[in-house]
Design a protein around this motif. Structure first.
Motif, PDB file in Angstrom:
ATOM      1  N   LEU A  43      29.465  41.822  34.349  1.00  0.00           N
ATOM      2  CA  LEU A  43      29.134  40.950  33.236  1.00  0.00           C
ATOM      3  C   LEU A  43      28.167  39.861  33.678  1.00  0.00           C
ATOM      4  O   LEU A  43      27.561  39.187  32.844  1.00  0.00           O
ATOM      5  N   GLU A  44      28.042  39.664  34.990  1.00  0.00           N
ATOM      6  CA  GLU A  44      27.019  38.830  35.608  1.00  0.00           C
ATOM      7  C   GLU A  44      26.236  39.722  36.567  1.00  0.00           C
ATOM      8  O   GLU A  44      26.836  40.470  37.330  1.00  0.00           O
ATOM      9  N   LEU A  81      39.788  42.969  34.514  1.00  0.00           N
ATOM     10  CA  LEU A  81      38.783  41.932  34.310  1.00  0.00           C
ATOM     11  C   LEU A  81      38.873  40.946  35.461  1.00  0.00           C
ATOM     12  O   LEU A  81      39.944  40.440  35.773  1.00  0.00           O
ATOM     13  N   ARG A  82      37.725  40.674  36.076  1.00  0.00           N
ATOM     14  CA  ARG A  82      37.643  39.643  37.117  1.00  0.00           C
ATOM     15  C   ARG A  82      36.681  38.575  36.616  1.00  0.00           C
ATOM     16  O   ARG A  82      35.524  38.867  36.334  1.00  0.00           O
ATOM     17  N   THR A  83      37.165  37.339  36.509  1.00  0.00           N
ATOM     18  CA  THR A  83      36.336  36.286  35.941  1.00  0.00           C
ATOM     19  C   THR A  83      36.762  34.935  36.489  1.00  0.00           C
ATOM     20  O   THR A  83      37.589  34.850  37.404  1.00  0.00           O
ATOM     21  N   ARG A  84      36.174  33.873  35.910  1.00  0.00           N
ATOM     22  CA  ARG A  84      36.502  32.510  36.302  1.00  0.00           C
ATOM     23  C   ARG A  84      36.881  31.711  35.061  1.00  0.00           C
ATOM     24  O   ARG A  84      36.591  32.139  33.930  1.00  0.00           O
ATOM     25  N   ARG A 104      34.496  31.080  32.190  1.00  0.00           N
ATOM     26  CA  ARG A 104      34.029  32.271  31.464  1.00  0.00           C
ATOM     27  C   ARG A 104      35.170  33.024  30.786  1.00  0.00           C
ATOM     28  O   ARG A 104      34.927  34.005  30.083  1.00  0.00           O
ATOM     29  N   LEU A 105      36.394  32.586  31.013  1.00  0.00           N
ATOM     30  CA  LEU A 105      37.555  33.377  30.627  1.00  0.00           C
ATOM     31  C   LEU A 105      37.572  33.726  29.139  1.00  0.00           C
ATOM     32  O   LEU A 105      37.816  34.882  28.777  1.00  0.00           O
ATOM     33  N   ALA A 143      31.701  37.916  37.566  1.00  0.00           N
ATOM     34  CA  ALA A 143      32.531  38.424  36.464  1.00  0.00           C
ATOM     35  C   ALA A 143      32.231  39.912  36.277  1.00  0.00           C
ATOM     36  O   ALA A 143      31.067  40.319  36.209  1.00  0.00           O
ATOM     37  N   ASP A 190      34.694  36.277  28.285  1.00  0.00           N
ATOM     38  CA  ASP A 190      34.879  37.542  29.011  1.00  0.00           C
ATOM     39  C   ASP A 190      36.121  38.283  28.523  1.00  0.00           C
ATOM     40  O   ASP A 190      36.143  39.522  28.520  1.00  0.00           O
ATOM     41  N   THR A 237      42.226  37.273  37.475  1.00  0.00           N
ATOM     42  CA  THR A 237      42.234  38.731  37.367  1.00  0.00           C
ATOM     43  C   THR A 237      43.228  39.136  36.289  1.00  0.00           C
ATOM     44  O   THR A 237      44.397  38.748  36.337  1.00  0.00           O
ATOM     45  N   GLN A 246      39.251  32.438  40.958  1.00  0.00           N
ATOM     46  CA  GLN A 246      39.190  33.759  40.339  1.00  0.00           C
ATOM     47  C   GLN A 246      40.429  34.049  39.501  1.00  0.00           C
ATOM     48  O   GLN A 246      41.562  33.794  39.917  1.00  0.00           O
TER      49      GLN A 246
END
Length: 209
Positions: free
Chosen positions: A71-72, A159-162, A165-166, A95, A169, A140, A138
């Motif tokens: 996603l990035e 999904l892996r994000t921050r 961005r949660l 992400a 995303d 997950t 992070q």
């Protein structure tokens, strides 16, 4: 869940762990096709618009076990582990949405891994719990389901994000999960075409990457 734990452990052990002498040849990510499908495991999904992926190296030797959709956009892509769901890229905190699948070997009931449930979404046609883990910055989130390929199989969408961005995303993750389904494929053998998998045919133009 015992068999799936074994698959997960094997996947972790096979993640790229390259020494300086084995440094990968770096290359740029590609824009991902609109549809992903595995002819080996009869599973497909719609790829988020403008998502990217890291192509497998031309000399890669391994097995079809999924992919990573970014996603990035990664700055660069490197090698890959034995499962196709294991890709080397930088930076490593991007992400992304991972799809991992493999055959399910029922070894009897085992205690389920703890799940911190934060949501419920549609995945492989049914509403399923989303489990969350946090480590540093992070976040997950994972949803898991069994399905029928040419044999019983299990799929895991992650999904892996921050934190910053949660929210956005998670919307993408939910929309993507809702499109994951089993699909029929045609295998060409010595006696002609053989149908494998279940459900509607895999979308035309879809491919494995």
């Amino acid at each position: 869940m015992a068999a799936f734990k074994h698959l997960t452990l094997a996947m972790m052990l096979l993640m790229p762990n390259l020494s300086p002498a084995e440094s990968p040849i770096w290359h740029l990510p590609h824009i991902a096709p609109a549809h992903y499908a595995s002819s080996n495991y009869g599973i497909t999904f719609h790829v988020p618009r403008l998502a990217t992926y890291c192509p497998l190296p031309k000399d890669w030797v391994g097995s079809d076990h999924g992919t990573i959709i970014f996603l990035e956009r990664p700055k660069r892509c490197g090698g890959a582990g034995y499962p196709s769901s294991s890709r080397n890229y930088e930076p490593d905190n991007l992400a992304a949405i991972d799809l991992y699948y493999g055959y399910w070997f029922d070894e009897g009931d085992a205690p389920a891994s703890p799940c911190h449930q934060v949501a419920t979404i549609i995945f492989l046609g049914t509403s399923r719990p989303v489990c969350e883990e946090r480590k540093g910055r992070q976040i997950t989130r994972t949803v898991t389901a069994r399905y029928q390929a040419d044999a019983p199989a299990q799929a895991v969408l992650t999904l892996r994000t921050r934190h910053n961005r949660l929210q956005s995303d998670m919307i993408t993750f939910q929309k993507t999960a809702a499109t994951v389904r089993s699909c029929k494929v045609a295998w060409i053998g010595p006696k002609g075409s053989v149908s494998a998998g279940h459900g509607l045919p895999c979308p035309k133009g879809s491919r494995w990457f």
